[in-house]
Design a protein around this motif. Structure first.
Motif, mmCIF file in Angstrom:
data_model
loop_
_atom_site.group_PDB
_atom_site.id
_atom_site.type_symbol
_atom_site.label_atom_id
_atom_site.label_comp_id
_atom_site.label_asym_id
_atom_site.label_seq_id
_atom_site.Cartn_x
_atom_site.Cartn_y
_atom_site.Cartn_z
ATOM 1 N N LEU A 212 19.394 14.585 52.139
ATOM 2 C CA LEU A 212 19.201 14.264 50.726
ATOM 3 C C LEU A 212 18.272 13.069 50.500
ATOM 4 O O LEU A 212 17.925 12.768 49.353
ATOM 5 C CB LEU A 212 20.559 13.991 50.081
ATOM 6 N N ASN A 213 17.905 12.381 51.585
ATOM 7 C CA ASN A 213 16.975 11.244 51.504
ATOM 8 C C ASN A 213 17.506 10.098 50.654
ATOM 9 O O ASN A 213 16.748 9.421 49.940
ATOM 10 C CB ASN A 213 15.608 11.705 50.970
ATOM 11 N N PHE A 214 18.817 9.878 50.727
ATOM 12 C CA PHE A 214 19.440 8.720 50.093
ATOM 13 C C PHE A 214 20.442 8.125 51.065
ATOM 14 O O PHE A 214 21.011 8.835 51.895
ATOM 15 C CB PHE A 214 20.163 9.118 48.789
ATOM 16 N N HIS A 215 20.672 6.824 50.927
ATOM 17 C CA HIS A 215 21.648 6.169 51.789
ATOM 18 C C HIS A 215 23.031 6.757 51.520
ATOM 19 O O HIS A 215 23.382 7.050 50.374
ATOM 20 C CB HIS A 215 21.658 4.660 51.529
ATOM 21 N N TYR A 216 23.809 6.902 52.590
ATOM 22 C CA TYR A 216 25.120 7.538 52.444
ATOM 23 C C TYR A 216 26.023 6.778 51.461
ATOM 24 O O TYR A 216 26.789 7.397 50.726
ATOM 25 C CB TYR A 216 25.816 7.638 53.801
ATOM 26 N N ASN A 217 25.927 5.456 51.422
ATOM 27 C CA ASN A 217 26.757 4.692 50.488
ATOM 28 C C ASN A 217 26.445 5.044 49.042
ATOM 29 O O ASN A 217 27.343 5.132 48.192
ATOM 30 C CB ASN A 217 26.566 3.187 50.708
ATOM 31 N N TYR A 218 25.155 5.253 48.745
ATOM 32 C CA TYR A 218 24.768 5.632 47.383
ATOM 33 C C TYR A 218 25.232 7.057 47.068
ATOM 34 O O TYR A 218 25.716 7.334 45.962
ATOM 35 C CB TYR A 218 23.254 5.521 47.209
ATOM 36 N N ILE A 219 25.098 7.959 48.034
ATOM 37 C CA ILE A 219 25.595 9.328 47.850
ATOM 38 C C ILE A 219 27.090 9.310 47.543
ATOM 39 O O ILE A 219 27.573 10.018 46.646
ATOM 40 C CB ILE A 219 25.313 10.183 49.102
ATOM 41 N N THR A 220 27.815 8.481 48.264
ATOM 42 C CA THR A 220 29.256 8.369 48.062
ATOM 43 C C THR A 220 29.581 7.861 46.663
ATOM 44 O O THR A 220 30.477 8.389 45.986
ATOM 45 C CB THR A 220 29.873 7.438 49.117
ATOM 46 N N ARG A 221 28.855 6.838 46.204
ATOM 47 C CA ARG A 221 29.096 6.303 44.860
ATOM 48 C C ARG A 221 28.851 7.369 43.801
ATOM 49 O O ARG A 221 29.614 7.490 42.827
ATOM 50 C CB ARG A 221 28.207 5.086 44.594
ATOM 51 N N CYS A 222 27.791 8.150 43.976
ATOM 52 C CA CYS A 222 27.481 9.207 43.006
ATOM 53 C C CYS A 222 28.580 10.276 42.986
ATOM 54 O O CYS A 222 29.008 10.729 41.920
ATOM 55 C CB CYS A 222 26.130 9.841 43.323
ATOM 56 N N MET A 223 29.036 10.692 44.152
ATOM 57 C CA MET A 223 30.104 11.687 44.226
ATOM 58 C C MET A 223 31.390 11.167 43.590
ATOM 59 O O MET A 223 32.103 11.906 42.893
ATOM 60 C CB MET A 223 30.353 12.078 45.680
ATOM 61 N N LYS A 224 31.691 9.893 43.820
ATOM 62 C CA LYS A 224 32.898 9.309 43.236
ATOM 63 C C LYS A 224 32.811 9.283 41.715
ATOM 64 O O LYS A 224 33.800 9.565 41.021
ATOM 65 C CB LYS A 224 33.101 7.893 43.772
ATOM 66 N N GLN A 225 31.647 8.958 41.183
ATOM 67 C CA GLN A 225 31.483 8.893 39.740
ATOM 68 C C GLN A 225 31.610 10.266 39.096
ATOM 69 O O GLN A 225 32.234 10.418 38.049
ATOM 70 C CB GLN A 225 30.126 8.288 39.383
ATOM 71 N N VAL A 226 30.993 11.284 39.701
ATOM 72 C CA VAL A 226 30.926 12.604 39.078
ATOM 73 C C VAL A 226 32.124 13.475 39.427
ATOM 74 O O VAL A 226 32.670 14.175 38.563
ATOM 75 C CB VAL A 226 29.611 13.316 39.477
ATOM 76 N N TYR A 227 32.573 13.442 40.679
ATOM 77 C CA TYR A 227 33.637 14.339 41.121
ATOM 78 C C TYR A 227 34.943 13.632 41.454
ATOM 79 O O TYR A 227 35.942 14.288 41.768
ATOM 80 C CB TYR A 227 33.175 15.148 42.341
#
Length: 290
Positions: A212-227
């Motif tokens: 996804l070309n993003f840092h895993y910590n940022y991916i995690t934050r996005c998933m937490k916010q949306v899902y």
């Protein structure tokens, strides 16, 4: 600067249609003031100008704009219309959870509670509190369909109105309009799609970062916010759902099911399944099959 609030609805179930109509104002007419109406009131402006408020917020709506008034707030006229004004309105209700948040926040919908009630993770329907329709004529056409169906037999009007209303929601859902979708939602949806399409494979933080070309910590934050869950939590829940289906629809051995849904260690799979579902795989199969 005007606040840009959004209203989030957890679906299923989708909000459902109650009634609709259209209103014509001449100079001096004004919107009625109401408190605790008990239903959502969506206004779609075709022409003129409407001066309306809700609690501490106030708007001057013009042609092509919409406003979503909430069921538990005080709505009032700011001042009478100054020119001929034509607008449509639709009242609807929502059985599921809903929240209003500013555009700087994201709704904290109760994902676990929703899953326990409806046996599926919620889809978060995003409606802008005040919005300018990208395709107003399409929305007005749907409103005319809703209003016309009100004069038909209930057996046909019910389905016509519900279908037209759901199409209106789809058109207004910000997640269906890429130009309005936030980068957080976009990345969370891409992550979800990758997890669903590759759940049988080994997926690590590095896998997601490289894909996804993003840092895993940022991916995690996005998933937490949306899902409401991390990628690891989402992947585990999805794997368990696939395992449940295989336990009910096949006679495969537990070890084969474990391998199929991405687990090489059968005892670990059984432990995860028991913790998530509340029963070991073998007992789950016996309880729900004959």
């Amino acid at each position: 600067m005007e606040r840009k609030d959004q209203v989030y609805f957890a679906a299923p179930p989708l909000p459902y249609y109650l009634e609709s109509g259209e209103t014509f104002h001449v100079h001096g007419d004004q919107h009625p003031s109401r408190k605790q109406l008990g239903v959502f009131d969506l206004i779609l402006m075709e022409s003129g100008q409407l001066f309306i408020g809700e609690e501490e917020q106030q708007w001057a709506l013009t042609a092509g704009q919409t406003l979503l008034l909430l069921p538990d707030r005080y709505h009032y006229s700011i001042k009478p219309s100054e020119e001929p004004t034509h607008f449509y309105w639709v009242h609807f209700q929502a059985l599921g959870e809903w929240q209003q948040q500013s555009d700087q926040e994201h709704a904290s919908l109760s994902h676990d509670a929703h899953y326990q009630r409806f046996l599926t993770s919620p889809y978060s329907l995003h409606l802008q509190k005040k919005w300018t329709l990208p395709y107003p004529e399409q929305a007005f056409r749907l409103m005319r369909t809703l209003n016309k169906a009100g004069g038909e037999r209930q057996s046909s009007a019910f389905w016509t109105q519900q279908q037209a209303f759901e199409e209106l929601l789809r058109m207004m859902d910000l997640r269906q309009n890429e130009s309005y979708t936030s980068p957080v939602v976009t990345l969370a949806e891409k992550t979800e799609a990758y997890l669903k399409n590759n759940y049988r494979s080994e997926i690590t933080g590095k896998t997601l970062t490289d894909t996804l070309n993003f840092h895993y910590n940022y991916i995690t934050r996005c998933m937490k916010q949306v899902y409401g869950m991390t990628p690891v939590e989402y992947l585990l829940k999805f794997r368990m759902e696939q395992a449940k289906l295989l336990l009910l629809k096949t006679e495969w051995p537990i070890a084969e099911i474990a391998l199929h849904v991405g687990f090489e260690n059968v005892p670990y799979f059984s432990n995860c399944f028991t913790n998530q579902i509340g029963l070991p795989p073998s007992k789950y199969r016996k309880r729900y099959t004959t």
